[in-house]
Write a protein that holds these residues in place. Structure first.
Motif, PDB file in Angstrom:
ATOM      1  N   PRO A 151       0.805  -1.222   0.000  1.00  0.00           N
ATOM      2  CA  PRO A 151       0.000   0.000   0.000  1.00  0.00           C
ATOM      3  C   PRO A 151       0.839   1.274   0.000  1.00  0.00           C
ATOM      4  CG  PRO A 151      -0.947  -1.607   1.491  1.00  0.00           C
ATOM      5  CD  PRO A 151       0.372  -2.174   1.046  1.00  0.00           C
ATOM      6  N   GLN A 152       1.963   1.252   0.668  1.00  0.00           N
ATOM      7  CA  GLN A 152       2.871   2.401   0.691  1.00  0.00           C
ATOM      8  C   GLN A 152       3.557   2.607  -0.652  1.00  0.00           C
ATOM      9  OE1 GLN A 152       6.754   1.782   2.482  1.00  0.00           O
ATOM     10  NE2 GLN A 152       6.352   3.456   3.928  1.00  0.00           N
ATOM     11  N   VAL A 159       1.977   1.175   5.367  1.00  0.00           N
ATOM     12  CA  VAL A 159       2.123  -0.277   5.295  1.00  0.00           C
ATOM     13  C   VAL A 159       3.052  -0.629   4.130  1.00  0.00           C
ATOM     14  CG1 VAL A 159       0.946  -2.474   4.953  1.00  0.00           C
ATOM     15  CG2 VAL A 159      -0.130  -0.674   6.328  1.00  0.00           C
ATOM     16  N   ARG A 160       4.233  -1.145   4.454  1.00  0.00           N
ATOM     17  CA  ARG A 160       5.216  -1.500   3.430  1.00  0.00           C
ATOM     18  C   ARG A 160       4.771  -2.748   2.660  1.00  0.00           C
ATOM     19  NH1 ARG A 160      10.807  -0.807   3.680  1.00  0.00           N
ATOM     20  NH2 ARG A 160      10.219   1.004   4.922  1.00  0.00           N
ATOM     21  N   MET A 161       4.273  -3.750   3.420  1.00  0.00           N
ATOM     22  CA  MET A 161       3.836  -4.987   2.783  1.00  0.00           C
ATOM     23  C   MET A 161       2.596  -5.498   3.497  1.00  0.00           C
ATOM     24  SD  MET A 161       5.847  -8.661   2.281  1.00  0.00           S
ATOM     25  CE  MET A 161       6.006  -8.958   4.053  1.00  0.00           C
ATOM     26  N   ARG A 162       1.645  -5.984   2.703  1.00  0.00           N
ATOM     27  CA  ARG A 162       0.454  -6.617   3.265  1.00  0.00           C
ATOM     28  C   ARG A 162       0.296  -8.015   2.678  1.00  0.00           C
ATOM     29  NH1 ARG A 162      -5.411  -3.833   3.574  1.00  0.00           N
ATOM     30  NH2 ARG A 162      -4.553  -3.254   5.615  1.00  0.00           N
ATOM     31  N   ALA A 208      -1.950  -9.508   7.392  1.00  0.00           N
ATOM     32  CA  ALA A 208      -0.721  -9.148   8.115  1.00  0.00           C
ATOM     33  C   ALA A 208      -0.133  -7.901   7.479  1.00  0.00           C
ATOM     34  CB  ALA A 208       0.280 -10.298   8.075  1.00  0.00           C
ATOM     35  N   ASP A 209       0.115  -6.884   8.296  1.00  0.00           N
ATOM     36  CA  ASP A 209       0.646  -5.615   7.804  1.00  0.00           C
ATOM     37  C   ASP A 209       2.019  -5.345   8.397  1.00  0.00           C
ATOM     38  OD1 ASP A 209      -1.493  -4.996   6.185  1.00  0.00           O
ATOM     39  OD2 ASP A 209      -2.509  -3.738   7.674  1.00  0.00           O
ATOM     40  N   LEU A 210       2.968  -5.049   7.523  1.00  0.00           N
ATOM     41  CA  LEU A 210       4.345  -4.721   7.915  1.00  0.00           C
ATOM     42  C   LEU A 210       4.549  -3.226   7.763  1.00  0.00           C
ATOM     43  CD1 LEU A 210       7.345  -5.525   8.543  1.00  0.00           C
ATOM     44  CD2 LEU A 210       7.628  -5.800   6.060  1.00  0.00           C
ATOM     45  N   ARG A 211       5.023  -2.596   8.845  1.00  0.00           N
ATOM     46  CA  ARG A 211       5.260  -1.152   8.831  1.00  0.00           C
ATOM     47  C   ARG A 211       6.666  -0.855   9.349  1.00  0.00           C
ATOM     48  NH1 ARG A 211       0.192  -2.049  11.047  1.00  0.00           N
ATOM     49  NH2 ARG A 211      -1.581  -1.104   9.945  1.00  0.00           N
ATOM     50  N   GLY A 212       7.344   0.073   8.707  1.00  0.00           N
ATOM     51  CA  GLY A 212       8.585   0.636   9.216  1.00  0.00           C
ATOM     52  C   GLY A 212       9.792  -0.256   9.316  1.00  0.00           C
ATOM     53  N   ILE A 219      13.547  -1.923   8.421  1.00  0.00           N
ATOM     54  CA  ILE A 219      14.735  -1.417   7.737  1.00  0.00           C
ATOM     55  C   ILE A 219      15.067  -2.293   6.534  1.00  0.00           C
ATOM     56  CG2 ILE A 219      15.721  -0.278   9.751  1.00  0.00           C
ATOM     57  CD1 ILE A 219      17.603  -2.657  10.067  1.00  0.00           C
ATOM     58  N   VAL A 220      14.529  -3.523   6.500  1.00  0.00           N
ATOM     59  CA  VAL A 220      14.730  -4.412   5.361  1.00  0.00           C
ATOM     60  C   VAL A 220      13.409  -5.083   5.023  1.00  0.00           C
ATOM     61  CG1 VAL A 220      15.868  -6.491   4.484  1.00  0.00           C
ATOM     62  CG2 VAL A 220      17.153  -4.906   5.924  1.00  0.00           C
ATOM     63  N   CYS A 221      13.044  -5.052   3.752  1.00  0.00           N
ATOM     64  CA  CYS A 221      11.929  -5.834   3.217  1.00  0.00           C
ATOM     65  C   CYS A 221      12.270  -6.075   1.754  1.00  0.00           C
ATOM     66  CB  CYS A 221      10.604  -5.097   3.354  1.00  0.00           C
ATOM     67  SG  CYS A 221       9.187  -6.002   2.672  1.00  0.00           S
ATOM     68  N   ALA A 222      12.739  -7.267   1.445  1.00  0.00           N
ATOM     69  CA  ALA A 222      13.267  -7.530   0.104  1.00  0.00           C
ATOM     70  C   ALA A 222      13.031  -8.976  -0.279  1.00  0.00           C
ATOM     71  CB  ALA A 222      14.769  -7.221   0.060  1.00  0.00           C
TER      72      ALA A 222
END
Length: 279
Positions: free
Chosen positions: A28-29, A91-94, A102-106, A108-111
């Protein structure tokens, strides 16, 4: 920064919610849009953690690697998600199915990584006490070989994820106090018996953190939690207590001296100079 027990519990919850499903993966971000497009609709085979690193394994040899850093959060919510789910915050990843979001926020690594890239990440990590007995890589002698050759202090070494995976500031301060070890002791001057006391204590304490969602280090609470688990009950803690962590300037619970604090390896280390004289 969340310590290893938090990531272990998060991996457990993500695995229970999504393993064997084909979640819709979005960003979403927008900052993970390309990575999300690579795995969306692909079967999620499982979720695991190593130290402070989280890995979501998808089919077709794709992994999503997450490191929460200081401010990252990853929430898993259960319910009827057949309709549109509002996005709250950045939300970086949903991950979404009809039953879980499941929502991932903030972080330092999401790859998205390949198996070889995952292996390279894991090879940089020291043994994880939470995997003792189940993973050959969780060998305390691996950490000892680095510690015993180092001129850095044990207070620094316990925070080095290449030496020991998953340990953060709270466990560092508390476990050194529990064994009366001076945080200023150089690794090369630490006795092997002292290192094994630290390792064995972390192997004992960290699963209690997974079970309770809290870091438990005060022996009375440790014994209560262990007893509850032994009875098959869910441990309940009303407050978090500590021996020295965040108790700077207060009286030591053992000797009455003042608890001290100093920045070591980028974080405030807490210790009792009177009790912790063992080197």
């Amino acid at each position: 920064m969340p310590e290893g027990h938090t990531l272990y519990a998060l991996a457990r919850d993500l695995h229970a919610a999504f393993a064997g499903t084909r979640p819709v993966v979005t960003s979403p971000q927008g900052r993970f849009a390309e990575g999300a497009a690579q795995v969306t609709g692909t079967e999620l085979l499982g979720a695991t953690s190593r130290g402070k690193h989280l890995l979501l394994e998808f089919a077709a040899d794709r992994f999503v690697h997450v490191h929460l850093g200081l401010i990252g959060t990853f929430t898993v919510d259960e319910g009827d998600w057949t309709g549109e789910v509002p996005v709250v915050g950045q939300v970086r990843m949903r991950l979404a199915t009809a039953e879980h979001v499941a929502d991932l926020r903030g972080p330092i690594v999401c790859a998205v990584l390949t198996p070889d890239e995952v292996a390279a990440v894991l090879d940089r990590l020291g043994p994880d006490p939470l995997r003792a007995g189940s993973d050959p890589a969780a060998d305390p002698d691996r950490a000892w070989r680095r510690i015993s050759r180092s001129s850095r202090t044990v207070g620094e070494l316990l925070m080095d994820q290449a030496v020991l995976a998953g340990i953060g500031n709270v466990y560092r301060s508390e476990v050194l106090f529990r064994h009366r070890l001076s945080p200023a002791t150089e690794g090369r001057r630490l006795r092997p018996q002292s290192w094994r006391l630290v390792w064995d204590d972390l192997v004992r304490l960290m699963p209690l953190g997974v079970a309770t969602g809290r870091i438990v280090t005060v022996e009375e609470q440790v014994a209560d939690v262990e007893a509850a688990l032994g009875r098959g009950e869910r441990p309940r803690l009303t407050e978090r207590t500590s021996y020295v962590y965040k108790r700077d300037g207060q009286e030591c619970v053992r000797c009455g001296s003042r608890v001290r604090t100093k920045v070591v390896a980028g974080r405030n280390l807490f210790w009792c100079g009177n009790c912790q004289r063992r080197r």
